[in-house]
Scaffold this motif. Structure first.
Motif, short mmCIF file in Angstrom:
data_model
loop_
_atom_site.label_atom_id
_atom_site.label_comp_id
_atom_site.label_asym_id
_atom_site.label_seq_id
_atom_site.Cartn_x
_atom_site.Cartn_y
_atom_site.Cartn_z
N ARG A 28 -22.20 -9.88 -28.43
CA ARG A 28 -23.31 -10.76 -28.76
C ARG A 28 -23.54 -11.81 -27.69
O ARG A 28 -22.60 -12.29 -27.06
CB ARG A 28 -23.05 -11.45 -30.11
CG ARG A 28 -23.05 -10.43 -31.22
CD ARG A 28 -23.08 -11.04 -32.60
NE ARG A 28 -23.19 -9.97 -33.56
CZ ARG A 28 -24.34 -9.46 -33.99
NH1 ARG A 28 -25.48 -9.94 -33.55
NH2 ARG A 28 -24.35 -8.46 -34.85
N CYS A 29 -24.79 -12.17 -27.54
CA CYS A 29 -25.19 -13.21 -26.60
C CYS A 29 -24.59 -14.54 -27.05
O CYS A 29 -24.64 -14.88 -28.24
CB CYS A 29 -26.71 -13.30 -26.56
SG CYS A 29 -27.32 -14.74 -25.66
N ILE A 30 -24.03 -15.30 -26.09
CA ILE A 30 -23.41 -16.57 -26.49
C ILE A 30 -24.47 -17.62 -26.82
O ILE A 30 -24.16 -18.64 -27.41
CB ILE A 30 -22.45 -17.12 -25.41
CG1 ILE A 30 -23.22 -17.46 -24.13
CG2 ILE A 30 -21.31 -16.15 -25.12
CD1 ILE A 30 -22.46 -18.43 -23.24
N TYR A 31 -25.72 -17.35 -26.42
CA TYR A 31 -26.78 -18.34 -26.67
C TYR A 31 -27.54 -18.06 -27.96
O TYR A 31 -27.73 -18.94 -28.78
CB TYR A 31 -27.75 -18.40 -25.48
CG TYR A 31 -27.08 -18.86 -24.22
CD1 TYR A 31 -26.73 -20.19 -24.05
CD2 TYR A 31 -26.76 -17.95 -23.22
CE1 TYR A 31 -26.09 -20.62 -22.89
CE2 TYR A 31 -26.12 -18.37 -22.05
CZ TYR A 31 -25.79 -19.69 -21.90
OH TYR A 31 -25.16 -20.11 -20.77
N CYS A 32 -28.02 -16.81 -28.11
CA CYS A 32 -28.89 -16.55 -29.26
C CYS A 32 -28.23 -15.67 -30.33
O CYS A 32 -28.77 -15.49 -31.40
CB CYS A 32 -30.21 -15.93 -28.80
SG CYS A 32 -30.06 -14.21 -28.28
N GLY A 33 -27.05 -15.10 -29.99
CA GLY A 33 -26.33 -14.34 -31.00
C GLY A 33 -26.79 -12.90 -31.20
O GLY A 33 -26.20 -12.16 -31.99
N LYS A 51 -26.47 -10.13 -19.17
CA LYS A 51 -27.79 -10.71 -19.42
C LYS A 51 -28.23 -10.30 -20.81
O LYS A 51 -28.01 -9.17 -21.25
CB LYS A 51 -28.80 -10.19 -18.40
CG LYS A 51 -30.18 -10.78 -18.60
CD LYS A 51 -31.11 -10.39 -17.47
CE LYS A 51 -32.47 -11.07 -17.72
NZ LYS A 51 -33.25 -11.18 -16.52
N CYS A 52 -28.82 -11.27 -21.52
CA CYS A 52 -29.31 -10.99 -22.87
C CYS A 52 -30.78 -10.60 -22.77
O CYS A 52 -31.57 -11.31 -22.17
CB CYS A 52 -29.14 -12.24 -23.73
SG CYS A 52 -29.94 -12.05 -25.34
N LYS A 53 -31.11 -9.45 -23.35
CA LYS A 53 -32.50 -8.97 -23.27
C LYS A 53 -33.41 -9.75 -24.22
O LYS A 53 -34.61 -9.68 -24.09
CB LYS A 53 -32.55 -7.47 -23.58
CG LYS A 53 -31.90 -6.64 -22.47
CD LYS A 53 -32.40 -5.21 -22.44
CE LYS A 53 -31.79 -4.40 -23.56
NZ LYS A 53 -32.24 -3.00 -23.57
N CYS A 54 -32.81 -10.46 -25.16
CA CYS A 54 -33.64 -11.23 -26.08
C CYS A 54 -34.07 -12.57 -25.49
O CYS A 54 -35.24 -12.90 -25.49
CB CYS A 54 -32.90 -11.48 -27.38
SG CYS A 54 -32.83 -10.02 -28.40
N CYS A 55 -33.08 -13.34 -25.02
CA CYS A 55 -33.43 -14.69 -24.56
C CYS A 55 -33.42 -14.81 -23.04
O CYS A 55 -33.68 -15.88 -22.51
CB CYS A 55 -32.50 -15.72 -25.19
SG CYS A 55 -30.80 -15.65 -24.62
N ASP A 56 -33.10 -13.69 -22.36
CA ASP A 56 -33.16 -13.65 -20.89
C ASP A 56 -32.09 -14.48 -20.19
O ASP A 56 -32.12 -14.63 -18.98
CB ASP A 56 -34.54 -14.14 -20.40
CG ASP A 56 -35.39 -12.96 -19.94
OD1 ASP A 56 -34.93 -11.81 -20.11
OD2 ASP A 56 -36.49 -13.20 -19.42
ZN LIG Z 1 -29.57 -14.30 -26.03
#
Ligand SMILES: [Zn+2]
Length: 313
Positions: A28-33, A51-56
């Motif tokens: 999981r992304c550490i920023y948006c989960g 890289k998170c594809k949701c929050c970039d």
């Molecule tokens: Zn994210």
């Protein structure tokens, strides 16, 4: 002189395993989960970047682990060895050539990670009992040995505000729950809060005659065995396992001089980890410990660690 474990670390085998385990759980992304995280090259220190594809946003494999922003991370694994050998920060500093103040933060980030490993459910015969430690307001970073000598006694006799209660509950599968619950005896509310949602199936609660345990058993409609007086163990219902756990814990904690109460739970977490695994100090065990530490989210900064306040509920 300890044998250095740095090669184990440099081989990247530890983060390789951490990353694989995280991937299995759905990284999981550490920023948006969100779990839409992809590989995104390497850092100059050869750390995997994501890289998170949701929050970039991008982050590296050390983000939210005790190794985030850690310089000299190649020494970290050797410090784990010092820690489980019970070496003081100053002795560890000499051993691995890292300043002891840095090691103070390393230690507490490791303990913060381990304190997230705790029994979620207890089943069958569950022994529960509390034990007490002298409250210590010792400063965060050790500059000299504790003013109260090891094994010192409370100013007041018997239970007083200087005694901090640690609750331990353990089933016969050795699943163990530990919690520093504050001054004095555990209340029925704190027992409910900490144990109420951990009671699994076929519970027989073994405890002493403290009223809170009785109410816990009653509220959850579970059988209770109450130890009264000094009568000898009869059959399978007793609290001997928990009492011997308390003794091992106290003996083990003695190696660390005057632990500040706000860090006590972290030390208990380390003891619990080592005790459960029958830790053997081999390279394999230390690697497992390292992986388990790095699997848990630690976002505390050095300031958070130093200024930590504990509020008991
Ligand atoms: Zn994210």
């Amino acid at each position: 002189m300890i044998t250095t474990l740095t090669p184990l670390f440099e081989s990247k085998s530890i983060f390789h395993e951490v990353n694989e385990r995280k991937a299995n759980k759905g990284f999981r992304c550490i920023y948006c989960g969100m779990d839409e995280v992809v590989h995104f090259g390497k850092t100059t220190q050869d750390r995997q970047r994501y890289k998170c594809k949701c929050c970039d946003k991008t982050f590296t494999e050390t983000a939210d682990t005790p190794l985030y922003h850690c310089r000299k991370s190649e020494k970290w694994i050797d410090f784990l060895s010092c820690l489980i050998d019970g070496m003081s920060l100053r002795d560890s500093a000499k051993e691995i050539s890292v300043h002891y103040v840095t090691l103070f933060y390393w230690r507490h980030k490791i303990l913060t990670a381990l304190a997230q490993i705790n029994a979620e459910e207890l089943n069958g015969i569950v022994e529960v009992d509390e034990t007490y430690f002298l409250e210590s307001q010792k400063g965060a970073i050790p500059t000299h040995r504790s003013s109260r000598k090891r094994g010192g006694s409370a100013k007041k006799r018997g239970l007083s505000t200087e005694q901090i209660c640690v609750l331990i509950a353990r089933d016969r599968e050795k699943n163990t729950f530990y919690k520093v619950i504050g001054r004095g005896k555990p209340t029925k509310d704190s027992l409910e809060l900490h144990l109420g949602n951990r009671l699994g199936t076929d519970i027989v609660l073994c405890s002493d005659a403290l009223r809170g345990y009785k109410l816990l058993a009653k509220n959850h409609h579970i059988q209770q065995y109450v130890k009264t007086g000094e009568k000898r163990v009869k059959g399978i219902y007793h609290i001997q396992n928990i009492n011997s756990y308390h003794s091992r814990l106290k003996r083990w904690l003695n190696r660390f001089y005057g632990i500040s109460t706000k860090y006590l739970e972290g030390y208990i977490a380390l003891f619990n980890y080592l005790d459960q695994l029958r830790f053997d100090d081999s390279e394999r065990s230390i690697k497992e410990l390292a992986v388990d530490v790095l699997m848990n989210k630690v976002s505390d900064t050095n300031n958070d660690i130093r200024l930590r306040q504990v509020e008991y509920v």
